[in-house]
Design a protein around this motif. Sequence first.
Motif, mmCIF file in Angstrom:
data_model
loop_
_atom_site.group_PDB
_atom_site.id
_atom_site.type_symbol
_atom_site.label_atom_id
_atom_site.label_comp_id
_atom_site.label_asym_id
_atom_site.label_seq_id
_atom_site.Cartn_x
_atom_site.Cartn_y
_atom_site.Cartn_z
ATOM 1 N N SER A 57 44.322 41.574 41.660
ATOM 2 C CA SER A 57 45.706 41.784 42.059
ATOM 3 C C SER A 57 46.345 43.001 41.409
ATOM 4 O O SER A 57 47.385 43.463 41.882
ATOM 5 N N VAL A 58 45.762 43.517 40.336
ATOM 6 C CA VAL A 58 46.363 44.653 39.622
ATOM 7 C C VAL A 58 45.593 45.944 39.871
ATOM 8 O O VAL A 58 45.576 46.844 39.035
ATOM 9 N N GLN A 59 44.924 46.010 41.036
ATOM 10 C CA GLN A 59 44.219 47.224 41.418
ATOM 11 C C GLN A 59 44.650 47.633 42.826
ATOM 12 O O GLN A 59 45.179 46.835 43.593
ATOM 13 N N GLN A 62 42.294 50.883 47.607
ATOM 14 C CA GLN A 62 41.264 51.909 47.647
ATOM 15 C C GLN A 62 40.195 51.664 46.582
ATOM 16 O O GLN A 62 38.990 51.824 46.836
ATOM 17 N N ASP A 63 40.618 51.264 45.388
ATOM 18 C CA ASP A 63 39.645 50.986 44.332
ATOM 19 C C ASP A 63 38.824 49.734 44.640
ATOM 20 O O ASP A 63 37.635 49.675 44.321
ATOM 21 N N LEU A 64 39.458 48.744 45.251
ATOM 22 C CA LEU A 64 38.731 47.513 45.562
ATOM 23 C C LEU A 64 37.670 47.732 46.629
ATOM 24 O O LEU A 64 36.709 46.960 46.725
ATOM 25 N N SER A 65 37.830 48.744 47.451
ATOM 26 C CA SER A 65 36.848 49.017 48.498
ATOM 27 C C SER A 65 35.595 49.712 47.967
ATOM 28 O O SER A 65 34.621 49.878 48.703
ATOM 29 N N SER A 70 31.668 44.638 39.760
ATOM 30 C CA SER A 70 32.611 44.588 38.650
ATOM 31 C C SER A 70 34.011 44.247 39.169
ATOM 32 O O SER A 70 34.455 44.809 40.178
ATOM 33 N N PRO A 71 34.724 43.321 38.506
ATOM 34 C CA PRO A 71 36.073 42.992 38.967
ATOM 35 C C PRO A 71 37.079 44.107 38.734
ATOM 36 O O PRO A 71 38.129 44.144 39.372
ATOM 37 N N VAL A 72 36.800 45.023 37.810
ATOM 38 C CA VAL A 72 37.698 46.136 37.509
ATOM 39 C C VAL A 72 37.043 47.416 38.003
ATOM 40 O O VAL A 72 36.027 47.860 37.467
#
Length: 299
Positions: A57-59, A62-65, A70-72
């Motif tokens: 939720s704190v990303q 674009q980064d999640l894609s 890794s969760p981060v």
Amino acid sequence: MSATAPPLRPRRPAPRDAAGSPLLLGHGRLPRVLAGTALVVLAVLWLLPFVWAIATSVQSEQDLSKPGLSPVKGAFTLEAYREILERGNVPVWAFNSFLIAALVTVITVAVSTLAAYGFSRGTFRGRRALLAVTVAAIMVPPQLLVVPLFRQMLLFDLVDTYAAVILPQVVAPMMVFILKRFFDGVPRELEEAARSDGASEFRVFRSVVLPLSRPIVAAVSIFVFIGAWNNFMWPFIVTNDPDLMTLPVGLATVKDAYGIQYAQAMASALLAALPLIVVFLVFQRRIVDSVATTGLGGS
């Protein structure tokens, strides 16, 4: 000169817990270490999805894609929370959820305690048949009642009202059965003593039975409140006005036009769960004591 036999030493009793029963893990440091390790592993497994949801939720989307497990995957940002708070009426939805859950809890506990006391102490005609119907109602899936309940709300012109959300949730056969089983264990001598002093039946229930039933009433209240707060299906069906939506329903309407946004989805779930987490932290001791005292945590 014959050797004398050494005196017999008394056998050390097996260690016992606070309740007096023998400890199953034995004594010594190794069992305690193994038990502590198992508890830590189970706690980590239980907290892992929660930590993963927070990290997601704190990303940014674009980064999640980016590929990888890794969760981060990127920098810290509160963009998902800002989007939800800007596009949704979260304070109103949270107030609706709290009001509805509180009213459902109060009415359900009042109705269920009275019904359970009637089943436990009453001698009216048809008592066993009515109790059997109540127990059988526990096995009815709530999904089967959606259409009849919605038709009733239409008939009474209650759609898009607080009453339509609250009234169908106050009937809880499971809570009636749990309270009835607890009332069966309350000593009848105390009630007879109160009646001999001139107390009415309702006075006996209010002044004798209920004070002795505080643990079970507290446990039932907690379960009903959590169930009403998390209820999504019925408020979603019976409310169309955004000002009457509960927090789970309202957050589900905040969607992006570009498909699933994982950061916003996790932020919505955390916002919906945050009040319950605060309630648990504030009333942690009461919740644990209630569940442990009444035995509702499992057999």
